[in-house]
Enzyme design. Structure first.
Site, PDB file in Angstrom:
ATOM      1  CB  CYS A 158      45.246  39.416  45.731  1.00  0.00           C
ATOM      2  SG  CYS A 158      45.539  38.078  46.862  1.00  0.00           S
ATOM      3  CG  HIS A 188      43.221  39.713  40.333  1.00  0.00           C
ATOM      4  ND1 HIS A 188      42.866  39.184  39.115  1.00  0.00           N
ATOM      5  CD2 HIS A 188      43.941  38.753  40.950  1.00  0.00           C
ATOM      6  CE1 HIS A 188      43.334  37.951  39.025  1.00  0.00           C
ATOM      7  NE2 HIS A 188      44.001  37.666  40.121  1.00  0.00           N
ATOM      8  NE  ARG A 244      40.812  30.473  38.566  1.00  0.00           N
ATOM      9  CZ  ARG A 244      42.101  30.727  38.542  1.00  0.00           C
ATOM     10  NH1 ARG A 244      42.903  30.176  39.436  1.00  0.00           N
ATOM     11  NH2 ARG A 244      42.631  31.532  37.641  1.00  0.00           N
ATOM     12  CB  CYS A 295      44.550  32.515  42.405  1.00  0.00           C
ATOM     13  SG  CYS A 295      44.860  34.170  41.828  1.00  0.00           S
TER      14      CYS A 295
END
Lengths: 102, 301
Positions: free
Chosen positions: B215, B219, B258, B262
């Site tokens: 992740c 991000h 969400r 993702c």
């Protein structure tokens, strides 16, 4: 017959009144309805009046999106006046909304 | 003199409070500060710092599409804090937000559903209270889980954790919290909670799936870069605006929904909504947004 839900806001700035609103409607076109196995339905007529005078009028068809947002402005409104919006779709469902100008 | 004395007293009070409370959240606080520092350095002047943060982006694009962000509180808006074009679209969208009816529906559901009023007497508090570490159950409890537990406890069937009724109730809570100006404040009360935090952090920073990315690749290091025409949002401020009305969903969805999407895009099997992985991940993400105002429900692409 279902009532069409909507939300509107009107703001006066000097001489001009700006109106913005959202109409809750799926607006299914012929192709989309065939794909989703539902009946065709979209908005066909929108009208807004101020003191009995038509300030916005539109005959619409399949081009509208789902839950469309509508924006228009007109001259000659005052704070505290009422704008009345009327909406009709292909199946004959109707909706009216009275908005106070702020 | 008086004001100076007051200021001193306030500062010393804050210092002592953080000394006593900061036993278990020391590492977490360090992580948060480091992230904020990194993102502010990245977005305060993208053109000047291009060599360090955007080596492969043309300078013309940086000048044309990026907007400098000086205050880290702005990251609550995610992508719309730094990307000029999407920000313009967003500002036009929230003139007439599409989620307002759902908030009203949520209020109705809150009043009509059995037990919700007893479990959550103050809706504005509920949005900020969760996720929290439950010291009796020895696990992290998210808002979605708390609502579902409450409904089941009072004799109802569990709700879908991704969308529908649960999202509407959460939207009502979030809207109340936003009106009251609540700030996200996740606490780490004991050593077990710290373990849960570390577990969530490990999930966030470990590589998985068939593309073998984590992740954090997108991000943290990749935040601000483009994936085709979409910009990647920074980690800080990622949970402030939930439940979210996504234009691609055309409806409200919870944080779990969400995250599921993702993680799926990342090329791996998403964890179940109430599994330990998901809950600890939410705990970690929420801690990283500490100190930001609740901004939900909101519209995202």
């Amino acid at each position: 017959m279902k009532k069409i839900r909507m939300r509107f806001r009107a703001k006066a700035k000097g001489d001009i009144v700006k109106v913005i609103g959202l109409i809750k409607h799926p607006n299914l076109t012929y192709i989309m309805a065939k794909k989703q196995h539902k009946e065709v339905n979209f908005l066909t007529y929108i009208k807004a009046t101020h003191n009995g005078e038509v300030v916005y009028e539109a005959s619409t068809s399949q081009f509208l999106s789902k839950d469309p947002v509508l924006k228009f402005a007109f001259k000659g409104g005052k704070k505290g006046d009422v704008v009345e919006v009327y909406v009709r779709d292909l199946k004959g469902n109707e909706g009216t909304k009275k908005v106070k100008i702020k | 003199m008086v004001t100076r004395a007051l200021k001193l007293a306030a500062i010393s009070a804050i210092a002592t409070m953080s000394l006593f409370a900061g036993q278990y959240n020391q590492q977490a606080e360090k992580d948060r500060q480091a992230l904020i520092k990194y993102f502010v350095a990245k977005f305060s002047d993208p053109v000047k710092n291009a060599a360090r943060f955007f080596p492969y982006t043309p300078t013309e694009e940086l000048k044309k599409n990026y907007r400098p962000v000086k205050d880290w509180h702005e990251f609550a808006k995610g992508v719309y804090s730094f990307a000029k074009g999407p920000r313009q679209q967003y500002l036009e969208l929230i003139e007439m937000p599409p989620y307002e009816d759902d908030v009203d529906d949520g209020e109705e559901l809150y009043n009509s559903t059995k037990g919700l009023k007893e479990c959550f007497p103050k809706p504005a508090e509920a949005a900020v209270e969760y996720p929290k570490y439950d010291t009796k159950k020895h696990e992290v409890v998210t808002l979605t889980m708390a609502i579902n537990d409450c409904v089941v406890k009072h004799g109802g069937k569990p709700w879908n954790p991704y969308k529908g009724k649960i999202a509407k109730v959460e939207a009502y809570f979030a809207a109340q919290a936003r009106d009251a100006g609540k700030v996200i404040n996740v606490k780490i009360p004991n050593a077990e909670a710290e373990k849960a935090y570390e577990h969530g952090k490990k999930y966030y920073f470990s590589q998985r799936g068939y593309i073998d990315i984590s992740c954090a690749n997108c991000h943290v290091q990749g935040a601000g870069k483009r994936v085709r025409r979409d910009y990647l949002s920074p980690l800080v401020g990622q949970v402030t605006h939930f439940p979210v009305y996504r234009l691609s969903w055309e409806e409200l969805g919870t944080l779990e929904r969400r995250l599921k999407g993702c993680i799926k895009n990342q090329g791996q099997q998403p964890p179940k909504p109430f599994s330990e992985d998901m809950r600890d991940l939410i705990y970690f993400l929420s801690y990283m947004s500490n100190g930001m105002k609740v901004d939900g429900p909101d519209v995202r692409k």
